[in-house]
Write an enzyme that holds these catalytic residues in place. Structure first.
Site, PDB file in Angstrom:
ATOM      1  N   TYR A 145      39.075  42.331  41.424  1.00 28.95           N
ATOM      2  CA  TYR A 145      38.532  43.607  41.911  1.00 28.95           C
ATOM      3  C   TYR A 145      37.830  43.423  43.254  1.00 28.95           C
ATOM      4  CZ  TYR A 145      35.991  48.057  41.870  1.00 28.95           C
ATOM      5  OH  TYR A 145      35.499  49.296  42.186  1.00 28.95           O
ATOM      6  N   HIS A 181      33.967  56.794  30.899  1.00 29.04           N
ATOM      7  CA  HIS A 181      34.622  56.365  29.663  1.00 29.04           C
ATOM      8  C   HIS A 181      33.580  55.714  28.754  1.00 29.04           C
ATOM      9  CE1 HIS A 181      37.383  54.473  26.885  1.00 29.04           C
ATOM     10  NE2 HIS A 181      38.410  55.074  27.478  1.00 29.04           N
TER      11      HIS A 181
END
Length: 313
Positions: A145, A181
């Site tokens: 990432y 989420h």
């Protein structure tokens, strides 16, 4: 003026809020998402709108559309999700950037890159200004990432210099709000879900590490201001809340807002987890007239209401 706007990652947490604002402003919005971490539930209220369309697509493959502006938000952003398939995460950042920039080159569209404070790694400069090059482990478990986003920034600046593409690069610091989420592994959602279930709240290390938390509405304001700014303002520019909180302070506030009876449970600090994270937003304040306005407690109350409804389904 009405524009045709592409939002990649548009069914995700940040992307869906951005789509809301663009649709409300009367733009024709094309939401692209492969639904790996995004959800149709985040955009279901938009599906009947005449100025909104959804396209299920992976940005690692080329897109052939006619658009005026592009917001590139496509990439898993939580450690649990981006470490699940690190090779695909890296491809999403790098191949995705190449494909989106190619689209911008062909159409002449202005293109916004959602970069991240993770480009600073575990910073040795505090707070982090845009001039800081970072302290990143290139071979760690978070590198897919961190380095993917760093490479994407390189691509955006090279396309800008070599092909005169109109680009905007924003480095996003910790953001929270409705539509996160519940299992994304990020600290705000973790703490809220654990508190609502009266489970022990997980504190990594001794809880003294710090983060700054920006409510999603404030962040979207920053996105829109950056895109609307003059073409010479390319970035990178930090977008985040400069107020810093320790993990222990956040846990205490979440327990207070939820009325939970949760205790604290301590776990070892994950590999390469930054000790400090706080944006210097003087550039955004000066160039965009932007600063967050929603206090952490107010934002947490709105986020807790969302998670209560999600967990009761």
């Amino acid at each position: 003026m009405q524009k045709k706007v592409l939002v990649t990652g548009g069914a995700g947490f940040l992307g869906s809020h951005l789509c809301d604002r663009l649709v409300e402003s009367g733009h024709d919005v094309i939401c692209v998402d492969n639904l790996f971490t995004g959800s149709k539930r985040n955009i279901e209220h938009l599906l009947g709108m005449t100025n909104f369309e959804f396209l299920r697509h992976d940005v690692t493959f080329p897109l052939y559309l006619e658009v005026d502006e592009i917001y590139n938000l496509a990439c898993p952003a939580s450690p649990i999700h981006y470490q699940y398939d690190p090779v695909q995460t890296l491809k999403t950042s790098v191949h995705g950037a190449i494909n989106i920039l190619g689209l911008a080159k062909r159409t002449g569209a202005k293109v916004f890159q959602a970069s991240t404070s993770e480009v600073y790694g575990d910073p040795t400069v505090h707070p982090q200004p845009e001039s800081y090059w970072g302290n990143v482990n290139p071979i760690g478990v978070r590198s897919c990432y961190d380095e993917g986003k760093r490479c994407a920034e390189t691509l955006f600046f090279d396309y800008h210099r070599q092909h005169q593409i109109r680009v905007k690069v924003a480095r996003i610091f910790n953001t929270y709000g409705p539509r996160m989420h519940p299992a994304d592994g990020r600290v705000v959602s973790n703490f809220i879900v654990q508190a609502l279930r009266n489970e022990p709240i997980t504190i990594y290390g001794d809880g003294s590490q710090t983060r700054s938390f920006c409510f999603v509405d404030d962040l979207v304001d920053g996105f829109l201001a950056m895109m609307a700014s003059h073409d010479e303002l390319v970035g990178p520019i930090n977008l985040g809340n400069p107020y810093e909180f320790t993990m222990l302070e956040l846990a205490s506030l979440v327990i207070s807002v939820t009325g939970s009876g949760s205790e604290l449970g301590y776990q070892p600090l994950p590999q390469d987890d930054p000790r400090q994270r706080q944006p210097n937003i003087s550039l955004a304040n000066r160039e965009l007239g932007w600063a967050p306005s929603i206090a952490l407690e107010d934002g947490l109350e709105r986020t807790v209401r969302y998670f209560r409804s999600v967990l009761s389904r």
